[in-house]
Design a protein around this motif. Structure first.
Motif, mmCIF file in Angstrom:
data_model
loop_
_atom_site.group_PDB
_atom_site.id
_atom_site.type_symbol
_atom_site.label_atom_id
_atom_site.label_comp_id
_atom_site.label_asym_id
_atom_site.label_seq_id
_atom_site.Cartn_x
_atom_site.Cartn_y
_atom_site.Cartn_z
ATOM 1 N N ARG A 226 0.847 -1.198 0.000
ATOM 2 C CA ARG A 226 0.000 0.000 0.000
ATOM 3 C C ARG A 226 0.884 1.251 0.000
ATOM 4 N NH1 ARG A 226 -2.620 0.864 4.514
ATOM 5 N NH2 ARG A 226 -1.686 -0.774 5.787
ATOM 6 N N PRO A 227 0.302 2.394 -0.362
ATOM 7 C CA PRO A 227 1.087 3.634 -0.332
ATOM 8 C C PRO A 227 1.603 3.902 1.084
ATOM 9 C CG PRO A 227 -1.007 3.989 -1.463
ATOM 10 C CD PRO A 227 -1.056 2.610 -0.898
ATOM 11 N N ASN A 228 2.773 4.505 1.157
ATOM 12 C CA ASN A 228 3.335 4.965 2.444
ATOM 13 C C ASN A 228 3.801 3.900 3.411
ATOM 14 O OD1 ASN A 228 3.450 7.744 2.303
ATOM 15 N ND2 ASN A 228 1.227 7.882 2.523
ATOM 16 N N VAL A 229 3.892 2.670 2.964
ATOM 17 C CA VAL A 229 4.376 1.638 3.883
ATOM 18 C C VAL A 229 5.905 1.631 3.949
ATOM 19 C CG1 VAL A 229 2.349 0.137 3.692
ATOM 20 C CG2 VAL A 229 4.214 -0.097 2.048
ATOM 21 N N GLY A 230 6.543 2.321 2.968
ATOM 22 C CA GLY A 230 8.005 2.420 3.009
ATOM 23 C C GLY A 230 8.699 1.686 1.879
ATOM 24 N N LYS A 231 8.004 1.501 0.760
ATOM 25 C CA LYS A 231 8.604 0.763 -0.373
ATOM 26 C C LYS A 231 9.832 1.480 -0.923
ATOM 27 C CE LYS A 231 4.750 0.856 -2.745
ATOM 28 N NZ LYS A 231 3.902 1.502 -1.729
ATOM 29 N N SER A 232 9.670 2.778 -1.226
ATOM 30 C CA SER A 232 10.815 3.519 -1.790
ATOM 31 C C SER A 232 11.935 3.614 -0.774
ATOM 32 C CB SER A 232 10.420 4.927 -2.212
ATOM 33 O OG SER A 232 9.066 5.007 -2.480
ATOM 34 N N ASN A 333 7.657 -3.652 7.837
ATOM 35 C CA ASN A 333 8.503 -2.459 7.900
ATOM 36 C C ASN A 333 8.068 -1.528 9.036
ATOM 37 O OD1 ASN A 333 10.652 -0.871 6.889
ATOM 38 N ND2 ASN A 333 9.177 0.455 5.831
ATOM 39 N N ASP A 336 10.782 0.140 13.840
ATOM 40 C CA ASP A 336 11.231 1.054 14.901
ATOM 41 C C ASP A 336 10.053 1.666 15.655
ATOM 42 O OD1 ASP A 336 11.072 4.029 13.263
ATOM 43 O OD2 ASP A 336 11.191 2.192 12.077
ATOM 44 N N LEU A 337 8.865 1.609 15.029
ATOM 45 C CA LEU A 337 7.676 2.161 15.682
ATOM 46 C C LEU A 337 6.973 1.066 16.484
ATOM 47 C CD1 LEU A 337 6.210 4.266 12.714
ATOM 48 C CD2 LEU A 337 7.591 5.088 14.636
ATOM 49 N N SER A 366 13.395 -1.920 9.275
ATOM 50 C CA SER A 366 13.140 -0.503 9.434
ATOM 51 C C SER A 366 13.985 0.235 8.413
ATOM 52 C CB SER A 366 13.489 -0.027 10.848
ATOM 53 O OG SER A 366 13.502 1.397 10.852
ATOM 54 N N LEU A 368 14.091 3.204 8.228
ATOM 55 C CA LEU A 368 14.578 4.396 8.908
ATOM 56 C C LEU A 368 15.905 4.130 9.618
ATOM 57 C CD1 LEU A 368 13.478 7.338 9.500
ATOM 58 C CD2 LEU A 368 12.844 6.440 11.752
HETATM 59 P P1 GDP Z 1 6.035 4.117 -0.206
HETATM 60 O O1 GDP Z 1 4.878 4.989 -0.578
HETATM 61 O O2 GDP Z 1 5.594 2.761 0.162
HETATM 62 O O3 GDP Z 1 7.130 4.128 -1.196
HETATM 63 O O4 GDP Z 1 6.594 4.713 1.156
HETATM 64 P P2 GDP Z 1 7.833 5.688 1.378
HETATM 65 O O5 GDP Z 1 9.092 4.973 1.270
HETATM 66 O O6 GDP Z 1 7.645 6.912 0.568
HETATM 67 O O7 GDP Z 1 7.636 6.036 2.913
HETATM 68 C C1 GDP Z 1 6.444 6.654 3.422
HETATM 69 C C2 GDP Z 1 6.754 7.351 4.739
HETATM 70 O O8 GDP Z 1 7.129 6.391 5.728
HETATM 71 C C3 GDP Z 1 7.937 8.289 4.640
HETATM 72 O O9 GDP Z 1 7.645 9.430 5.420
HETATM 73 C C4 GDP Z 1 9.079 7.518 5.234
HETATM 74 O O10 GDP Z 1 10.051 8.357 5.831
HETATM 75 C C5 GDP Z 1 8.395 6.680 6.283
HETATM 76 N N1 GDP Z 1 9.071 5.423 6.523
HETATM 77 C C6 GDP Z 1 9.485 4.510 5.607
HETATM 78 N N2 GDP Z 1 10.061 3.461 6.220
HETATM 79 C C7 GDP Z 1 10.021 3.728 7.557
HETATM 80 C C8 GDP Z 1 10.475 2.998 8.699
HETATM 81 O O11 GDP Z 1 11.017 1.882 8.643
HETATM 82 N N3 GDP Z 1 10.254 3.573 9.914
HETATM 83 C C9 GDP Z 1 9.639 4.787 10.041
HETATM 84 N N4 GDP Z 1 9.456 5.275 11.262
HETATM 85 N N5 GDP Z 1 9.213 5.489 8.982
HETATM 86 C C10 GDP Z 1 9.398 4.962 7.748
#
Ligand code: GDP
Length: 464
Positions: A226-232, A333, A336-337, A366, A368
């Motif tokens: 899903r969006p924002n899960v941390g793929k990029s 992913n 850390d939270l 993580s 992060l």
């Molecule tokens: P994508 O839409 O799946 O590609 O997600 P992004 O990589 O753009 O990450 C979405 C948000 O989650 C960003 O603000 C990242 O900094 C944050 N994020 C990604 N991975 C982690 C993680 O492992 N820990 C935390 N706390 N934040 C993360």
């Protein structure tokens, strides 16, 4: 083959510190000494000599060059070879090449230098193919594997099996030719067991190909979620930890060059999977379908889940779609939270219970903090290239042509096995055994067809 002298600019197009024009053939030395003013003649072999490349009419100096001369058979092509190292000015290199042509050389075809090395018996076909792989390698590991094959590792790997097959053929032929003499007859059981021994060995060779292919071509990883899960963020982690690969393949379109990470020497390409959401309209639907087939075609899929958020219906739906496609990695992913996805979310336990194709592995990460990234890399490799730990370098074949020929050989052996079990006359059995032998010869080039050579050498660049 002709003994025409060939010439080509052997360095890549463009300006650079140096540019090399290479000549090969009977007239190579004569042509070079006519164009380059040298302090003394004849040209010393296996030596670099300073000289001046001069204009035809005026004799004015165009460039200061270094001439290296190799006399047959101690050269790349096993013919007389002269390498003229100029400053890397395209105009000078072209002019020198044209002057060589005017003096009687002809332009080299793509890969012709290497082809001559093969035709003159200095290298076999697998080694010629390894030259191309070496030139195209993107990681040191790939280069190392190619260098081993350049050293003859593929042929060395096949030779013992071919030898056993040859011995069997010789025994059977002798039995037919000297039927009245006292050549001991091998019994059927012995024949079958020898055939099976070669089969087993060649099957191991064929099985290593999947790994070899990945070493040679790299592997594609689809990161979904899903969006924002941390793929990029995760992919950037993979890119940063291992230095991103410099892509310098001529002719590749920019948009197709997705970023590539170097995962323990294996190029890892990222398949962009943005937009695997439910489609709103027809156009989007096509986009989604296309993305989905890219995901299906990847070597491996990585599903990213935000472990700090509850598991959703959408996650389950995605998991359902990914499961039938084969091996799947799930990254929990944002470890850390504080966790919200309990250790095994409902969807994940399902994944374990009835996943029939490939395997599923879970990893906490993580993006992060970097936690779990090492584990993630290990698991990517474990799932995508299971043979990695068992096959030492050079012990596997990387080339599709070799793979197909090994399979053809195996088909011949399967027929031979059946024929031997049914006590088919040796004359007939031999036909199957020759069917198994011929493909092995085609790999190394002991026998070859011109069209095979065409395929191999046409993919080279000019000057190689
Ligand atoms: P994508 O839409 O799946 O590609 O997600 P992004 O990589 O753009 O990450 C979405 C948000 O989650 C960003 O603000 C990242 O900094 C944050 N994020 C990604 N991975 C982690 C993680 O492992 N820990 C935390 N706390 N934040 C993360």
């Amino acid at each position: 083959m002709t003994d025409a002298t060939i010439v080509a600019i052997s360095t890549p197009p463009g300006r650079g510190g140096l540019g090399v024009v290479r000549l090969s053939g009977g007239q190579a030395i004569e042509i070079a000494t006519r164009l380059i003013k040298l302090p003394k003649l004849p040209l010393e072999t296996q030596h670099a000599t300073r000289g001046d490349f001069v204009e035809a009419e005026s004799g004015r100096v165009l460039d200061q060059v270094v001439v290296t001369c190799f006399r047959a058979p101690h050269s790349y092509t096993a013919e007389d070879v002269v390498e003229i190292s100029c400053h890397g000015a395209p105009i000078i290199l072209r002019n020198l090449e044209e002057r060589c042509l005017a003096e009687g050389a002809r332009p080299a075809e793509p890969g012709e230098f290497t082809m001559r090395a093969f035709l003159n018996g200095r290298i076999d076909l697998t080694q010629a193919e390894a030259v191309r792989d070496l030139i195209e390698s993107q990681t040191i590991y790939q280069a190392r594997v190619a260098a081993q094959q350049l050293n003859g590792s593929v042929s060395a790997r096949l030779k013992p099996h071919k030898q056993v097959l040859l011995e069997l053929i010789a025994r059977l032929e002798a039995g037919i030719d000297f039927a009245e003499d006292d050549v001991s007859v091998i019994d059927w059981q012995e024949i079958v067991s020898r055939i099976d021994r070669i089969r087993g060995d060649l099957e191991t060779v064929a099985a290593g190909y999947e790994y070899g292919r990945i070493v040679r071509e790299g592997l594609t990883l689809a990161i979904v979620g899903r969006p924002n899960v941390g793929k990029s963020s995760l992919f950037n982690r993979l890119l940063n930890e291992e230095r991103a690969i410099v892509t310098a393949i001529p002719g590749t379109t920019r948009d197709l060059v997705a970023e590539t990470a170097n995962l323990c020497g294996i190029p890892l390409r990222f398949v962009d999977t943005a937009g695997v959401r439910e489609a709103q309209d027809e156009v989007e639907k096509i986009g989604v379908e296309r993305t989905f087939s890219a995901i299906a075609d990847s070597d491996l899929r990585l599903m990213v889940v935000d472990a700090s958020e509850p598991w959703t219906e959408e996650d389950t739906a995605l998991l359902e779609k990914l499961r039938p496609l084969g091996s799947l990695l799930i990254a929990l992913n944002k470890s850390d939270l504080p966790p919200r996805v309990t250790d095994v979310a409902p969807g994940l336990s399902l994944a374990h219970a009835d996943l029939k194709v490939g395997a599923t592995m879970l990893v906490r990460t993580s993006a992060l903090t970097g936690e779990g990234i090492h584990d993630l890399k290990e698991k990517i490799l474990a799932l995508a290239v299971p043979a990695r730990d068992v096959l030492p370098e050079g012990e596997f074949i990387t080339n599709l042509r070799h793979q197909q020929l090994v399979k053809n050989s195996l088909a011949g052996l399967a027929k031979a096995h059946q024929a031997a079990e049914q006590h088919t006359p040796h004359e007939m059995l031999l036909l199957d055994l020759y069917d198994a032998l011929r493909p092995l010869d085609l790999i190394t080039g002991a026998t070859y067809a011109d069209d095979v050579l065409d395929i191999i050498f046409k993919t080279f660049c000019v000057g190689k």
